[in-house]
Design a protein around this motif. Structure first.
Motif, PDB file in Angstrom:
ATOM      1  N   CYS A   1      21.140  14.619 -10.986  1.00  0.00           N
ATOM      2  CA  CYS A   1      21.086  15.761 -10.071  1.00  0.00           C
ATOM      3  C   CYS A   1      19.744  15.881  -9.364  1.00  0.00           C
ATOM      4  CB  CYS A   1      21.383  17.067 -10.826  1.00  0.00           C
ATOM      5  SG  CYS A   1      23.002  17.130 -11.610  1.00  0.00           S
ATOM      6  N   PHE A   2      18.848  14.928  -9.563  1.00  0.00           N
ATOM      7  CA  PHE A   2      17.519  15.027  -8.964  1.00  0.00           C
ATOM      8  C   PHE A   2      17.583  15.024  -7.440  1.00  0.00           C
ATOM      9  CE2 PHE A   2      14.680  13.399 -12.675  1.00  0.00           C
ATOM     10  CZ  PHE A   2      15.010  14.542 -13.371  1.00  0.00           C
ATOM     11  N   GLU A   3      18.360  14.103  -6.871  1.00  0.00           N
ATOM     12  CA  GLU A   3      18.409  13.994  -5.413  1.00  0.00           C
ATOM     13  C   GLU A   3      18.942  15.270  -4.771  1.00  0.00           C
ATOM     14  OE1 GLU A   3      18.950   9.236  -4.606  1.00  0.00           O
ATOM     15  OE2 GLU A   3      20.765  10.436  -4.895  1.00  0.00           O
ATOM     16  N   GLU A   4      19.957  15.851  -5.365  1.00  0.00           N
ATOM     17  CA  GLU A   4      20.508  17.096  -4.819  1.00  0.00           C
ATOM     18  C   GLU A   4      19.512  18.239  -4.956  1.00  0.00           C
ATOM     19  OE1 GLU A   4      24.370  20.051  -5.470  1.00  0.00           O
ATOM     20  OE2 GLU A   4      24.175  18.201  -6.627  1.00  0.00           O
ATOM     21  N   ALA A   5      18.731  18.248  -6.038  1.00  0.00           N
ATOM     22  CA  ALA A   5      17.788  19.334  -6.277  1.00  0.00           C
ATOM     23  C   ALA A   5      16.611  19.293  -5.297  1.00  0.00           C
ATOM     24  CB  ALA A   5      17.280  19.281  -7.714  1.00  0.00           C
ATOM     25  N   ILE A   6      16.097  18.096  -4.982  1.00  0.00           N
ATOM     26  CA  ILE A   6      14.953  18.008  -4.082  1.00  0.00           C
ATOM     27  C   ILE A   6      15.376  17.915  -2.622  1.00  0.00           C
ATOM     28  CG2 ILE A   6      13.580  16.902  -5.879  1.00  0.00           C
ATOM     29  CD1 ILE A   6      13.915  14.261  -4.431  1.00  0.00           C
ATOM     30  N   GLY A   7      16.662  17.691  -2.361  1.00  0.00           N
ATOM     31  CA  GLY A   7      17.175  17.733  -0.999  1.00  0.00           C
ATOM     32  C   GLY A   7      17.002  16.468  -0.203  1.00  0.00           C
ATOM     33  N   ARG A   8      16.866  15.328  -0.855  1.00  0.00           N
ATOM     34  CA  ARG A   8      16.751  14.065  -0.138  1.00  0.00           C
ATOM     35  C   ARG A   8      17.013  12.928  -1.120  1.00  0.00           C
ATOM     36  NH1 ARG A   8      11.298  15.719  -0.167  1.00  0.00           N
ATOM     37  NH2 ARG A   8       9.989  14.599  -1.660  1.00  0.00           N
ATOM     38  N   PRO A   9      17.411  11.760  -0.616  1.00  0.00           N
ATOM     39  CA  PRO A   9      17.666  10.637  -1.515  1.00  0.00           C
ATOM     40  C   PRO A   9      16.366  10.016  -2.010  1.00  0.00           C
ATOM     41  CG  PRO A   9      18.009   9.982   0.758  1.00  0.00           C
ATOM     42  CD  PRO A   9      17.740  11.454   0.792  1.00  0.00           C
ATOM     43  N   LEU A  10      16.453   9.436  -3.186  1.00  0.00           N
ATOM     44  CA  LEU A  10      15.305   8.754  -3.780  1.00  0.00           C
ATOM     45  C   LEU A  10      15.453   7.251  -3.602  1.00  0.00           C
ATOM     46  CD1 LEU A  10      15.015  10.746  -7.135  1.00  0.00           C
ATOM     47  CD2 LEU A  10      13.490  10.905  -5.185  1.00  0.00           C
ATOM     48  N   PRO A  11      14.321   6.536  -3.500  1.00  0.00           N
ATOM     49  CA  PRO A  11      14.410   5.070  -3.435  1.00  0.00           C
ATOM     50  C   PRO A  11      15.094   4.507  -4.673  1.00  0.00           C
ATOM     51  CG  PRO A  11      12.215   5.824  -2.828  1.00  0.00           C
ATOM     52  CD  PRO A  11      12.941   7.016  -3.341  1.00  0.00           C
ATOM     53  N   LYS A  12      15.762   3.394  -4.497  1.00  0.00           N
ATOM     54  CA  LYS A  12      16.540   2.805  -5.589  1.00  0.00           C
ATOM     55  C   LYS A  12      15.664   2.458  -6.784  1.00  0.00           C
ATOM     56  CE  LYS A  12      19.895  -0.851  -6.602  1.00  0.00           C
ATOM     57  NZ  LYS A  12      19.256  -1.219  -7.861  1.00  0.00           N
ATOM     58  N   GLN A  13      14.448   1.935  -6.526  1.00  0.00           N
ATOM     59  CA  GLN A  13      13.601   1.564  -7.653  1.00  0.00           C
ATOM     60  C   GLN A  13      13.149   2.783  -8.446  1.00  0.00           C
ATOM     61  OE1 GLN A  13      13.012   1.007  -4.523  1.00  0.00           O
ATOM     62  NE2 GLN A  13      10.931   1.585  -3.861  1.00  0.00           N
ATOM     63  N   VAL A  14      12.968   3.920  -7.759  1.00  0.00           N
ATOM     64  CA  VAL A  14      12.583   5.150  -8.466  1.00  0.00           C
ATOM     65  C   VAL A  14      13.752   5.665  -9.303  1.00  0.00           C
ATOM     66  CG1 VAL A  14      11.810   7.531  -8.179  1.00  0.00           C
ATOM     67  CG2 VAL A  14      10.892   5.740  -6.703  1.00  0.00           C
ATOM     68  N   MET A  15      14.959   5.657  -8.741  1.00  0.00           N
ATOM     69  CA  MET A  15      16.124   6.105  -9.500  1.00  0.00           C
ATOM     70  C   MET A  15      16.381   5.205 -10.705  1.00  0.00           C
ATOM     71  SD  MET A  15      17.540   8.909  -8.623  1.00  0.00           S
ATOM     72  CE  MET A  15      19.063   8.678  -9.518  1.00  0.00           C
ATOM     73  N   ASP A  16      16.229   3.903 -10.514  1.00  0.00           N
ATOM     74  CA  ASP A  16      16.433   2.995 -11.649  1.00  0.00           C
ATOM     75  C   ASP A  16      15.419   3.274 -12.753  1.00  0.00           C
ATOM     76  OD1 ASP A  16      18.469   1.862 -10.239  1.00  0.00           O
ATOM     77  OD2 ASP A  16      17.306   0.142  -9.523  1.00  0.00           O
ATOM     78  N   GLN A  17      14.184   3.553 -12.368  1.00  0.00           N
ATOM     79  CA  GLN A  17      13.168   3.861 -13.371  1.00  0.00           C
ATOM     80  C   GLN A  17      13.490   5.150 -14.116  1.00  0.00           C
ATOM     81  OE1 GLN A  17       9.416   4.955 -11.764  1.00  0.00           O
ATOM     82  NE2 GLN A  17       8.318   4.867 -13.717  1.00  0.00           N
ATOM     83  N   LEU A  18      13.912   6.183 -13.375  1.00  0.00           N
ATOM     84  CA  LEU A  18      14.219   7.467 -14.014  1.00  0.00           C
ATOM     85  C   LEU A  18      15.445   7.363 -14.920  1.00  0.00           C
ATOM     86  CD1 LEU A  18      13.595   9.856 -10.992  1.00  0.00           C
ATOM     87  CD2 LEU A  18      12.147   9.558 -12.999  1.00  0.00           C
ATOM     88  N   VAL A  19      16.458   6.623 -14.494  1.00  0.00           N
ATOM     89  CA  VAL A  19      17.644   6.447 -15.339  1.00  0.00           C
ATOM     90  C   VAL A  19      17.287   5.712 -16.621  1.00  0.00           C
ATOM     91  CG1 VAL A  19      19.879   5.272 -15.467  1.00  0.00           C
ATOM     92  CG2 VAL A  19      19.277   6.552 -13.422  1.00  0.00           C
ATOM     93  N   ALA A  20      16.432   4.689 -16.521  1.00  0.00           N
ATOM     94  CA  ALA A  20      16.013   3.967 -17.722  1.00  0.00           C
ATOM     95  C   ALA A  20      15.203   4.861 -18.657  1.00  0.00           C
ATOM     96  CB  ALA A  20      15.200   2.737 -17.320  1.00  0.00           C
ATOM     97  N   LEU A  21      14.337   5.700 -18.082  1.00  0.00           N
ATOM     98  CA  LEU A  21      13.563   6.627 -18.913  1.00  0.00           C
ATOM     99  C   LEU A  21      14.472   7.638 -19.600  1.00  0.00           C
ATOM    100  CD1 LEU A  21      10.472   7.362 -16.614  1.00  0.00           C
ATOM    101  CD2 LEU A  21      10.479   6.086 -18.766  1.00  0.00           C
ATOM    102  N   GLU A  22      15.469   8.145 -18.867  1.00  0.00           N
ATOM    103  CA  GLU A  22      16.392   9.115 -19.477  1.00  0.00           C
ATOM    104  C   GLU A  22      17.164   8.482 -20.628  1.00  0.00           C
ATOM    105  OE1 GLU A  22      19.381  12.475 -17.705  1.00  0.00           O
ATOM    106  OE2 GLU A  22      19.721  10.421 -17.061  1.00  0.00           O
ATOM    107  N   HIS A  23      17.580   7.239 -20.455  1.00  0.00           N
ATOM    108  CA  HIS A  23      18.312   6.555 -21.521  1.00  0.00           C
ATOM    109  C   HIS A  23      17.429   6.340 -22.748  1.00  0.00           C
ATOM    110  CE1 HIS A  23      21.177   3.875 -23.447  1.00  0.00           C
ATOM    111  NE2 HIS A  23      20.211   2.974 -23.582  1.00  0.00           N
ATOM    112  N   SER A  24      16.175   5.941 -22.520  1.00  0.00           N
ATOM    113  CA  SER A  24      15.277   5.717 -23.660  1.00  0.00           C
ATOM    114  C   SER A  24      14.937   7.019 -24.369  1.00  0.00           C
ATOM    115  CB  SER A  24      13.995   5.031 -23.178  1.00  0.00           C
ATOM    116  OG  SER A  24      13.310   5.844 -22.231  1.00  0.00           O
TER     117      SER A  24
END
Length: 354
Positions: free
Chosen positions: A97-120
């Motif tokens: 829900c990060f992209e919807e909350a800040i009102g813009r899309p995030l770069p793919k490398q940033v989203m991949d990093q955040l998803v990996a951090l959330e999983h860990s």
């Protein structure tokens, strides 16, 4: 000739877009550029792109597609909470829900990093098996009287009633019409040989209705075991646990073999009130989860997780029957009175109180 054309195109590359440069170079080269000309066109594409980015700003900052909050450059984050803190997001908001909350899309490398951090982080979290799960119920007696207005509001209400009375006053013709109609009704009743009570108008006459006092006998005696007190405020049931370390808290039980936490909350209520007492649960989900850790592990547990449910008292009175093994006392208190029993506990539970 081809080299001369390329020199001319380079001279004007800072003022034209890459697509226009390509078409110009192809036109100057007769529509069929050689290998040297094709390489020059590719060079012009790159040169024009850099020039355009310099005009628009830094080449490292992504362009804003939507108007959003926070910075537009993204650093390397160690935890997902670092991103939430930077953009002032709720700490429980999932990464999806990060992209919807800040009102813009995030770069793919940033989203991949955040998803990996959330999983860990989810993998490293302590499982629920290491916590003792408990369920508490906020049994609430709703207001039965409206709150008294303040001085300013009282003056406005008095002025409003005065205006309404002035605008609703009957004209003399209307009064004469009503008197005539009442006289005809009396003659008709007398002719039929029946009697009927006289319909007297309350306009201008004193009413014989006397309202009950707002303060009850329980208020005068400060009887906090009664629900018939503080009728203009909401009351909450709190109980005192039995044993040496007795504390005041809302009714609470340990989660057992029930199929859901809601079923455990219902068991908690049935253990302390009689079956005749009508209780309505507000929703199927808890409104608060509080955690407390033990100083040291106890039977392999590191602490307790308490889930709070809300329930409304429907009956006018509540017959509380506390199990002597679990509770010793009970009281119906208002939100402001909770701090008199346990200030720390009051700060926790008032988070879901209106």
């Amino acid at each position: 000739l081809e080299c001369f054309c390329l020199v001319c195109v380079v001279a004007i590359c800072t003022t034209m877009q890459a697509g226009g440069l390509a078409r110009l170079a192809a036109a100057l080269c007769g529509g069929r550029p050689s290998g040297c000309a094709a390489g020059g066109v590719r060079l012009l594409h790159a040169t024009a792109s850099v020039s355009i980015r310099r005009k628009r700003g830094s080449s490292h900052a992504p362009r804003r597609k939507w108007r959003g909050l926070g910075p537009t450059s993204y650093a390397s984050y160690e935890t997902t909470n670092d991103f939430r803190s930077e953009f002032k997001l709720d700490r429980h908001l999932p990464v999806s829900c990060f992209e919807e909350a800040i009102g813009r899309p995030l770069p793919k490398q940033v989203m991949d990093q955040l998803v990996a951090l959330e999983h860990s982080e989810a993998t490293a979290a302590v499982p629920n098996e290491a916590w003792r799960i408990e369920v508490a119920v906020s049994l609430e007696r709703y207001q039965r009287l409206f709150e008294l207005p303040d001085e300013e509001t009282a003056r406005w209400l008095e002025f409003r009633d005065k205006i309404n009375i002035e605008k609703s006053a009957l004209l003399m013709a209307e009064l004469n019409h009503d008197k005539k109609r009442e006289a005809e009704e009396k003659l008709r009743i007398a002719s039929e040989g029946r009697t009927r009570g006289t319909n007297t108008s309350l306009m201008g006459a004193e009413s014989t209705f006397t309202p009950a006092p707002r303060r009850t006998a329980a208020d005068e005696a400060n009887d906090r075991t009664s629900t018939n007190r503080k009728l203009d405020e909401k009351l909450y049931l709190i109980t005192k646990t039995a044993g040496g370390d007795s504390t005041w808290r809302m009714p609470q039980v340990v989660y057992g073999s029930e199929p859901s936490l809601r079923a455990t909350a219902e068991r908690c209520i049935t253990e302390i009130v009689s079956p005749e007492t009508q209780v309505y649960f507000v929703g199927n989900f808890p409104v608060l989860c509080s955690t407390a850790t033990f100083p040291s592990e106890q039977d392999g547990l590191i602490g307790t997780k308490t889930f709070f449910f809300r329930a409304a008292l429907i009956s006018m009175t509540a017959e509380v029957n506390l199990p002597a093994s679990a509770y010793s006392e009970y009281a119906w208190v208002s939100k402001d009175e909770l701090a008199e029993y346990d200030e720390g506990y009051a700060d926790t539970v008032t988070a879901f109180m209106p």
